[in-house]
Write an enzyme that holds these catalytic residues in place. Structure first.
Site, PDB file in Angstrom:
ATOM      1  N   GLU A 159       0.809  -1.225   0.000  1.00  0.00           N
ATOM      2  CA  GLU A 159       0.000   0.000   0.000  1.00  0.00           C
ATOM      3  C   GLU A 159       0.840   1.271   0.000  1.00  0.00           C
ATOM      4  O   GLU A 159       0.412   2.304  -0.503  1.00  0.00           O
ATOM      5  CB  GLU A 159      -0.981   0.003   1.172  1.00  0.00           C
ATOM      6  CG  GLU A 159      -2.114  -1.024   1.049  1.00  0.00           C
ATOM      7  CD  GLU A 159      -1.747  -2.403   1.582  1.00  0.00           C
ATOM      8  OE1 GLU A 159      -0.561  -2.642   1.893  1.00  0.00           O
ATOM      9  OE2 GLU A 159      -2.656  -3.253   1.687  1.00  0.00           O
TER      10      GLU A 159
ATOM     11  N   PHE B 295     -11.351  -7.802  14.122  1.00  0.00           N
ATOM     12  CA  PHE B 295     -10.308  -8.209  13.194  1.00  0.00           C
ATOM     13  C   PHE B 295     -10.016  -7.089  12.192  1.00  0.00           C
ATOM     14  O   PHE B 295     -10.926  -6.566  11.543  1.00  0.00           O
ATOM     15  CB  PHE B 295     -10.728  -9.486  12.454  1.00  0.00           C
ATOM     16  CG  PHE B 295      -9.694  -9.929  11.453  1.00  0.00           C
ATOM     17  CD1 PHE B 295      -8.429 -10.317  11.875  1.00  0.00           C
ATOM     18  CD2 PHE B 295      -9.968  -9.924  10.095  1.00  0.00           C
ATOM     19  CE1 PHE B 295      -7.463 -10.699  10.952  1.00  0.00           C
ATOM     20  CE2 PHE B 295      -9.013 -10.312   9.169  1.00  0.00           C
ATOM     21  CZ  PHE B 295      -7.748 -10.699   9.602  1.00  0.00           C
ATOM     22  N   GLN B 296      -8.771  -6.705  12.100  1.00  0.00           N
ATOM     23  CA  GLN B 296      -8.304  -5.637  11.208  1.00  0.00           C
ATOM     24  C   GLN B 296      -8.979  -4.291  11.448  1.00  0.00           C
ATOM     25  O   GLN B 296      -9.136  -3.496  10.539  1.00  0.00           O
ATOM     26  CB  GLN B 296      -8.422  -6.061   9.740  1.00  0.00           C
ATOM     27  CG  GLN B 296      -7.499  -7.242   9.443  1.00  0.00           C
ATOM     28  CD  GLN B 296      -7.339  -7.523   7.958  1.00  0.00           C
ATOM     29  OE1 GLN B 296      -8.239  -7.263   7.174  1.00  0.00           O
ATOM     30  NE2 GLN B 296      -6.187  -8.063   7.581  1.00  0.00           N
TER      31      GLN B 296
ATOM     32  N   LYS C 132     -17.743  -1.060   6.440  1.00  0.00           N
ATOM     33  CA  LYS C 132     -18.215  -2.069   5.505  1.00  0.00           C
ATOM     34  C   LYS C 132     -19.736  -2.022   5.365  1.00  0.00           C
ATOM     35  O   LYS C 132     -20.279  -2.198   4.270  1.00  0.00           O
ATOM     36  CB  LYS C 132     -17.755  -3.456   5.964  1.00  0.00           C
ATOM     37  CG  LYS C 132     -17.624  -4.435   4.817  1.00  0.00           C
ATOM     38  CD  LYS C 132     -16.877  -5.678   5.256  1.00  0.00           C
ATOM     39  CE  LYS C 132     -16.863  -6.708   4.134  1.00  0.00           C
ATOM     40  NZ  LYS C 132     -16.191  -7.946   4.543  1.00  0.00           N
TER      41      LYS C 132
ATOM     42  N   MET D  95      24.226   8.769   1.459  1.00  0.00           N
ATOM     43  CA  MET D  95      24.091  10.063   2.125  1.00  0.00           C
ATOM     44  C   MET D  95      24.438   9.960   3.610  1.00  0.00           C
ATOM     45  O   MET D  95      25.074  10.847   4.177  1.00  0.00           O
ATOM     46  CB  MET D  95      22.669  10.603   1.943  1.00  0.00           C
ATOM     47  CG  MET D  95      22.504  12.019   2.428  1.00  0.00           C
ATOM     48  SD  MET D  95      23.686  13.143   1.688  1.00  0.00           S
ATOM     49  CE  MET D  95      22.723  13.846   0.358  1.00  0.00           C
TER      50      MET D  95
HETATM   51  C1  TPP Z   1      12.565   5.592   4.950  1.00  0.00           C
HETATM   52  C2  TPP Z   1      13.867   6.219   5.228  1.00  0.00           C
HETATM   53  N1  TPP Z   1      14.736   5.619   6.067  1.00  0.00           N
HETATM   54  C3  TPP Z   1      15.938   6.197   6.314  1.00  0.00           C
HETATM   55  C4  TPP Z   1      16.269   7.379   5.731  1.00  0.00           C
HETATM   56  C5  TPP Z   1      17.611   8.028   6.043  1.00  0.00           C
HETATM   57  N2  TPP Z   1      18.424   8.122   4.842  1.00  0.00           N
HETATM   58  C6  TPP Z   1      18.498   9.238   4.100  1.00  0.00           C
HETATM   59  S1  TPP Z   1      19.461   9.080   2.752  1.00  0.00           S
HETATM   60  C7  TPP Z   1      19.847   7.505   3.158  1.00  0.00           C
HETATM   61  C8  TPP Z   1      20.764   6.695   2.303  1.00  0.00           C
HETATM   62  C9  TPP Z   1      20.187   6.360   1.000  1.00  0.00           C
HETATM   63  O1  TPP Z   1      20.986   5.394   0.396  1.00  0.00           O
HETATM   64  P1  TPP Z   1      20.767   4.986  -1.112  1.00  0.00           P
HETATM   65  O2  TPP Z   1      19.338   4.730  -1.368  1.00  0.00           O
HETATM   66  O3  TPP Z   1      21.695   3.884  -1.449  1.00  0.00           O
HETATM   67  O4  TPP Z   1      21.134   6.306  -1.901  1.00  0.00           O
HETATM   68  P2  TPP Z   1      22.538   7.110  -1.957  1.00  0.00           P
HETATM   69  O5  TPP Z   1      22.554   8.105  -0.852  1.00  0.00           O
HETATM   70  O6  TPP Z   1      23.631   6.114  -1.835  1.00  0.00           O
HETATM   71  O7  TPP Z   1      22.487   7.779  -3.281  1.00  0.00           O
HETATM   72  C10 TPP Z   1      19.214   7.118   4.343  1.00  0.00           C
HETATM   73  C11 TPP Z   1      19.371   5.808   4.981  1.00  0.00           C
HETATM   74  C12 TPP Z   1      15.317   7.974   4.889  1.00  0.00           C
HETATM   75  N3  TPP Z   1      15.525   9.152   4.302  1.00  0.00           N
HETATM   76  N4  TPP Z   1      14.137   7.368   4.636  1.00  0.00           N
END
Ligand code: TPP
Lengths: 569, 185
Positions: A59, A121-122, A171, A484
């Site tokens: 979803e 349920f749900q 529902k 990042m």
């Molecule tokens: C749902 C979620 N979990 C954690 C983060 C924290 N976060 C921001 S950028 C990043 C790294 C992303 O890695 P990747 O998808 O490999 O992209 P890159 O930065 O290597 O281009 C993370 C873990 C986030 N933004 N969203």
């Protein structure tokens, strides 16, 4: 009452849901069925010629697909999900849509009304859970209330500052019989979505701009949402004012225009960041001074008078004090301002931006586009994608380094062609949002630019692509890191790479399992050819580009620093 | 500087709206000192009175966020000088030895409190007043032993304000204007 459609025979609440959607000109739905929404799915079965339903694999994917759909088409995205886990899986996407002002109408099934509050349920408190992340939500327990609830939902989602709404339908309401009667909602007495800027304030703003030597426009998402691209361009041109864009404002102003100053914020361009602290009048159009744009607010544009054009009154003075507040739709407000504006020559001020650009070019951009590193760099891949696609692709990104690099190096020529998760920064957004964008614009090339991390957060949506034949192009920039976060660990945590290295599966084999063609590129000499094959493919295609593991995104405004303290390397 | 602000919110009758409003405070880690909900002189319109101790800046932002909720007609905030506030308090005191106690009668009279009920076991005293008056009586009654003490939230009437019906008229006219505008489009 307008658009009053009446049927004299009784129909079910579920059928009323479908008829109401048709009334609102809905053509596409992203969803996933389950017990509590089965009557609605059953009613949909008879309307599958008029309403295209895309069966997602989770979803969350439905919400992001609906967001991508909305962002490129301007239409509200429509989502179906069942009660309980179906509904809770929507929360991330709804929160993302709320903070990025994206109109969504989410319809969730709910347990029968006599079971509410019994831990049936749900059963889950969907209204309570989504309250902080929706513009509006409502629970409907009677069939006859369905059309008016949906009419209000569409009106609220799309008017004023757009946002997600959720309609939770029990529902028994779906099964209930009713005489169908639909009238579009055009007014709610406690809601003022179309404020008009005060004319005295418009005059004050014009006087400030006309007397200023160094005005500077910040273009935000509001420009795209109100369709004010042309007005902004004319406005900037008439008075020779440089324009910089927020992340969500990208594509609103032509990137090759001589007044375009670049991209704002943490990983934005050098000129627009440091010159924010040198302008004398800051004209913020449809933006909300996010902390990724302002850096340290106590050192942000202190020297400038601020004119804030914004439709959402609560954004005025929320972060940055507005000397002149123009509360209204960006397009209409710009139209009011336009005739009062004097033509000015601002060569000296514009020259400042040019000089900054030269510095950034020399220190960052040149080597980012034409590196001599052993492995490929993300920046050169995006630069080549820009060349191959001539800046005409709809580019949808995920979140991370590749997102910032794409924002920096892809030059979107067409408004609304850059889609990204800004305010929430939701990893996993990219692939499903690209699916939604392609559904909305089947004749445009849609490229999802993803990191190896974020791709795996919603990788299951490859199944949606396969089942519905959605020709999305998937570009994975694989650095085998949560890049990042790794960059921050390198810069601020002594290179202690705590749980950011990724062991990845063979993405090409996975794509193959879903019937999606793919290719992996590691060498510079194969890049352009691979990108060309990828871009020109008639079907969905996955291109994995292996990039430098420890590339950093620069420039950067570090946390707590002022925009004028942006570092280049 | 943090001071006391009285927020008055006029809303449509909608399930869950109070939740939407309190979330705005919770999310910003702001404690609600007192909250009351009631009907108003206009049918179908509800009124919340919320007291918070915050800075002027914060209260302005809160008002912005509250006003933004779809079913909120209007939110206002006022400083203490601009509102007349009342709350009601009930005090339960053990009866034993109180009937002929002069000091007790004097305390009740001087504080303009009333005795609501008397039983063999306890006396219930009622007091309507502002915060200080109610607290003062509590301290004075403590020497007789207070078994139970409860105070209501505050209700407030603001001094400078349009009547609700005038305001409603105004917004109705306004929204007509906006609709026209909308249709011209
Ligand atoms: C749902 C979620 N979990 C954690 C983060 C924290 N976060 C921001 S950028 C990043 C790294 C992303 O890695 P990747 O998808 O490999 O992209 P890159 O930065 O290597 O281009 C993370 C873990 C986030 N933004 N969203």
């Amino acid at each position: 009452m307008k658009n009053n459609t009446k049927y004299n025979t009784e129909i079910t609440g579920a059928e009323a849901v479908i008829l109401s959607l048709l009334e609102e000109n809905v053509t596409d739905i992203f969803g996933y069925p389950g017990g509590a929404i089965m009557p609605i799915y059953d009613a949909l079965y008879d309307y599958s010629k008029k309403l295209n339903h895309y069966l997602v694999r989770h979803e969350q994917g439905a919400t992001h697909a609906a967001q991508g759909y909305s962002r490129v088409s301007g239409k509200p995205g429509v989502v179906f999900a069942t009660s309980g886990p179906g509904a809770t899986n929507l929360v991330t996407g709804i929160a993302d849509a709320q903070i990025d002002s994206t109109p969504l109408v989410c319809i969730t099934g709910q347990v029968a009304s006599h079971l509410l509050g019994t831990d049936a349920f749900q059963e889950t408190d969907v209204l309570g859970i989504t309250m902080p992340v929706t513009k509006w939500n409502i629970q409907v327990t009677k069939a006859e209330d369905i059309p008016s609830a949906l009419a209000k939902a569409f009106y609220i989602a799309t008017s004023g500052r757009p946002g997600p709404v959720l309609v939770d339908i029990t529902k028994d309401a779906q099964f209930g019989k009713m005489i169908y009667n639909y009238s579009k909602c055009e007014n709610i007495r406690s809601y003022f979505p179309n404020p008009i800027a005060n004319f005295e304030e418009v005059e004050n703003a014009a006087a400030l701009i006309n007397n200023s030597l160094r005005p500077f426009i910040l273009c935000g998402h509001g420009v795209l949402l109100s369709g004010a691209e042309k007005q902004l361009l004319e406005f900037a041109e008439k008075s020779n004012i440089p324009v910089a864009s927020t992340l969500l404002g990208l594509s609103a102003f032509p990137p090759e225009h001589e007044l375009y100053a670049g991209y704002l914020g943490m990983h934005g361009n050098y000129g627009p960041n440091i010159l924010t602290n040198e302008c004398d009048v800051l004209i913020a159009v449809g933006m909300r001074f996010d902390d990724r744009v302002t850096g340290n607010v106590s050192k942000y544009a202190k020297q400038a008078k601020v004119i804030h054009l914004e439709i959402d009154k609560s954004e005025i003075n929320k972060i940055i004090h507005a000397d002149v507040a123009l509360i209204g739709d960006a397009k209409k407000t710009l139209e009011l301002l336009m005739p009062l504006l004097l033509t000015k020559n601002r060569n000296k001020w514009l020259q400042r931006f040019k000089s900054c650009n030269e510095i950034e070019n020399e220190k960052v951009i040149e080597s980012a586009r034409n590196p001599n590193t052993e492995k490929l760099l993300m920046s050169e891949v995006i630069d080549k994608l820009n060349i191959v696609s001539k800046g005409n692709a709809i580019v949808v990104t995920d979140v991370g380094q590749h997102q910032m690099i794409t924002a920096r190096y892809y030059k979107s020529n067409i408004p609304n062609n850059f889609v990204t998760s800004g305010g929430l920064g939701t990893m996993g957004f990219g692939l499903p949002a690209a699916i939604g964008a392609k559904v909305a614009k089947p004749n445009c090339e849609v490229v999802a630019v993803l990191g190896d991390g974020g791709f795996q957060m919603t990788i299951q949506e490859l199944g949606t692509i396969m089942q519905s034949n959605i020709a999305v192009k998937i570009l994975i920039l694989n650095n085998n890191f949560l890049g990042m976060v790794r960059q921050w660990q390198q810069l601020f945590f002594d290179r202690r790479y705590s749980f950011t290295e990724m062991k990845n599966p063979d993405f090409i084999t996975i794509a193959k399992g879903y019937g999606i063609k793919g290719q992996k590129v590691t060498d510079r000499e194969n890049l352009v050819e691979a990108l060309t094959t990828f871009y020109n493919s008639q079907e969905s295609y996955l291109l994995e580009v292996v990039v430098e593991n420890e590339e950093n995104v620069f420039p950067m405004v570090t946390t707590g620093a002022s925009v004028s303290e942006i570092i280049l390397e | 500087m943090k001071t006391k602000h009285t927020i008055s919110i006029f809303t449509e009758d909608r399930i869950g709206l109070l939740n939407r409003i309190t979330i705005i405070f919770t999310r910003r880690h702001i404690n609600i000192e007192s909250i009351t909900a009631s009907v108003t002189e206009v049918k179908g319109i509800y009124r919340y009175t919320i007291i918070v101790y915050v800075t002027k800046e914060v209260v302005e932002k809160l008002i912005g966020q509250i006003d933004k909720q779809i079913e909120v007609l209007k939110a206002f905030s006022h400083i203490s000088a601009d509102v007349i506030c009342r709350e009601i308090a009930l005090y339960k005191i053990p009866t034993k030895g109180l009937k002929e106690n002069e000091l007790f009668s004097r305390t009740i009279n001087e504080n303009h409190a009333t005795i609501l009920s008397i039983s063999g076991e306890y006396i219930v005293v009622e007091k309507t007043g502002d915060e200080q008056e109610i607290t003062k009586l509590f301290y004075e009654l403590e020497k007789f032993g207070v078994l139970e003490f409860v105070r209501s939230g505050k209700v407030a009437i603001t001094k400078p304000m349009k009547t609700l019906s005038a305001y409603l008229k105004e917004i109705e006219n306004n929204s007509n204007k906006t609709i026209k505008h909308f249709n011209n489009n």
